[in-house]
Design a protein around this motif. Structure first.
Motif, PDB file in Angstrom:
ATOM      1  N   SER A 109       0.825  -1.269  -0.048  1.00  9.52           N
ATOM      2  CA  SER A 109       0.035   0.060   0.031  1.00  9.52           C
ATOM      3  C   SER A 109       1.008   1.092   0.004  1.00  9.52           C
ATOM      4  O   SER A 109       2.159   1.187   0.154  1.00  9.52           O
ATOM      5  N   ARG A 113      -1.354   4.956   4.751  1.00 11.20           N
ATOM      6  CA  ARG A 113      -2.731   4.199   4.390  1.00 11.20           C
ATOM      7  C   ARG A 113      -2.538   2.578   4.150  1.00 11.20           C
ATOM      8  O   ARG A 113      -2.002   2.179   3.682  1.00 11.20           O
ATOM      9  N   TRP A 114      -3.476   2.129   4.826  1.00 14.34           N
ATOM     10  CA  TRP A 114      -3.635   0.717   4.905  1.00 14.34           C
ATOM     11  C   TRP A 114      -2.487  -0.094   5.527  1.00 14.34           C
ATOM     12  O   TRP A 114      -1.951  -0.968   4.929  1.00 14.34           O
ATOM     13  N   PRO A 119      -4.000  -5.053   3.152  1.00 14.84           N
ATOM     14  CA  PRO A 119      -3.975  -3.927   2.527  1.00 14.84           C
ATOM     15  C   PRO A 119      -4.574  -4.030   1.206  1.00 14.84           C
ATOM     16  O   PRO A 119      -4.999  -3.151   0.662  1.00 14.84           O
ATOM     17  N   ARG A 122      -8.509  -4.460   1.260  1.00 17.11           N
ATOM     18  CA  ARG A 122      -9.230  -3.090   1.681  1.00 17.11           C
ATOM     19  C   ARG A 122      -9.093  -2.008   0.441  1.00 17.11           C
ATOM     20  O   ARG A 122      -9.933  -1.363   0.475  1.00 17.11           O
ATOM     21  N   ALA A 123      -7.718  -1.953  -0.020  1.00 12.67           N
ATOM     22  CA  ALA A 123      -7.723  -0.936  -1.018  1.00 12.67           C
ATOM     23  C   ALA A 123      -9.033  -0.922  -1.987  1.00 12.67           C
ATOM     24  O   ALA A 123      -9.473   0.063  -2.468  1.00 12.67           O
ATOM     25  N   THR A 131      -2.910   2.431  -5.689  1.00 11.79           N
ATOM     26  CA  THR A 131      -2.202   1.927  -4.289  1.00 11.79           C
ATOM     27  C   THR A 131      -0.464   1.942  -4.816  1.00 11.79           C
ATOM     28  O   THR A 131      -0.252   2.761  -5.683  1.00 11.79           O
ATOM     29  N   THR A 198      -4.675   4.596   8.132  1.00 11.80           N
ATOM     30  CA  THR A 198      -5.797   3.910   8.101  1.00 11.80           C
ATOM     31  C   THR A 198      -5.344   2.412   8.294  1.00 11.80           C
ATOM     32  O   THR A 198      -4.138   2.160   7.797  1.00 11.80           O
ATOM     33  N   ALA A 200      -5.964  -1.548   7.837  1.00 10.16           N
ATOM     34  CA  ALA A 200      -6.418  -2.639   6.885  1.00 10.16           C
ATOM     35  C   ALA A 200      -6.665  -4.021   7.820  1.00 10.16           C
ATOM     36  O   ALA A 200      -5.658  -5.049   7.778  1.00 10.16           O
TER      37      ALA A 200
END
Length: 317
Positions: A109, A113-114, A119, A122-123, A131, A198, A200
């Motif tokens: 990722s 993020r994630w 990851p 979730r992306a 990503t 964030t 994941a």
């Protein structure tokens, strides 16, 4: 460089192959212990262990990297660096600091993020447009270390977790020689992560059930993000009772109606806003097949209403 490689799933195999092909000395490969798999629940080595053994590399599969004797054996390897790709175990400070240049991790990722276990899935499930893969210097925090090298890539509306994972695995593998060369010559300057993180979290079985009341774009992303494993699923009434069917590929479609309503004879399903057409599905105990193949032997006629995840499964109502 004198390296250890730590990884478990197929996602990590291209990275190990690249490190060996680049001429580095991989003196030890660490992977999760063999797990029971298949109908016979036979103990099966991980993809990384299988590949490493074909290369004649020494493989270690400790149950825990926290055991003092395991840490001491790792220290005794006298490593320049350890390369970690989806290993699946938490590494203590003593392990992270044992190699001369520390432990490096390939993450799927654009951090922060994630961070965490899933990851890639979730992306896609979140509808992200892009990503990346990054090599970072590992710290004790979960995916919190500074980033050494990055490569961005777009997420296609046709990507599944499997297709995106395969692409990222090969792009990520190509980063290793550059990252190690930069570190060795003292030119690699890891950059601290910037932004709100964030997480994941691991995919739970409960969230795999499709909620047809969500918007079509969200349902489509949910299906593709969970394909092929664990597989988003829905329930439909069969000749002998309810049947759980996995949806492995879908696309946005024309049409509308009450959420969960089958709109035609091609498995177009109304969502809370818009519709999706299921393209690839799988029944319990059967191989994956196209929606058309399924419908030739298992009728789901137009007008059928599929329950959503907001409704309790049969037997729990």
């Amino acid at each position: 460089m004198r390296l250890a490689f730590m990884g478990t799933p197929a996602f990590a195999v291209p990275s190990l192959a690249e490190l060996v092909a680049s001429g580095h000395e991989v003196v030890a490969v660490y992977s999760q212990p063999p797990r029971p798999r298949g109908r016979g629940m036979k103990l099966t080595p991980s993809p990384v262990q299988e590949f490493a053994e074909t290369l004649g590399l020494p493989v270690f599969t400790p149950t825990s990297m926290k055991a003092p004797e395991t840490i001491e054996a790792f220290r005794a390897l006298d490593l320049d660096a350890a390369c970690v790709v989806a290993y699946g175990q938490i590494l203590k400070r003593e392990v992270l600091e044992a190699p001369r240049l520390g432990c490096l991790n390939l993450h799927g990722s654009l951090l922060p993020r994630w961070r965490g276990a899933a990851p890639i899935q979730r992306a896609i499930m979140a509808g992200d447009a892009e990503t990346g893969v990054q090599i970072m210097q590992m710290s004790e925090g979960l995916d919190e270390g500074p980033v050494l090298l990055s490569e961005r890539l777009g997420i296609s509306p046709r990507d599944t977790a499997a297709s995106l994972s395969e692409r990222m695995a090969h792009i990520g593998a190509g980063l290793w020689p550059r990252a190690l060369a930069a570190l060795e010559r003292g030119g690699g300057q890891p950059v601290a992560q910037v932004g709100e993180p964030t997480y994941a979290k691991k995919i739970s079985p409960a969230e795999a059930r499709i909620d047809w009341t969500r918007r079509a774009r969200e349902v489509d992303a949910h299906i593709r993000g969970l394909s092929p494993f664990p597989g988003a699923w829905f329930e439909v009434e069969g000749p002998e009772g309810p049947v759980r069917i996995k949806a492995l590929m879908s696309g946005l479609a024309e049409g509308s109606g009450p959420a969960g309503t089958v709109l035609d004879d091609g498995l177009t399903i109304a969502c809370g806003d818009g519709a999706v057409r299921l393209e690839r599905v799988q029944r319990p105990g059967k191989a994956a097949q196209s929606a058309d193949e399924l419908l030739r032997g298992f009728a789901i006629p137009a007008g059928t209403v599929l329950p959503s995840s907001s409704e309790p499964p049969r037997g729990e109502r």
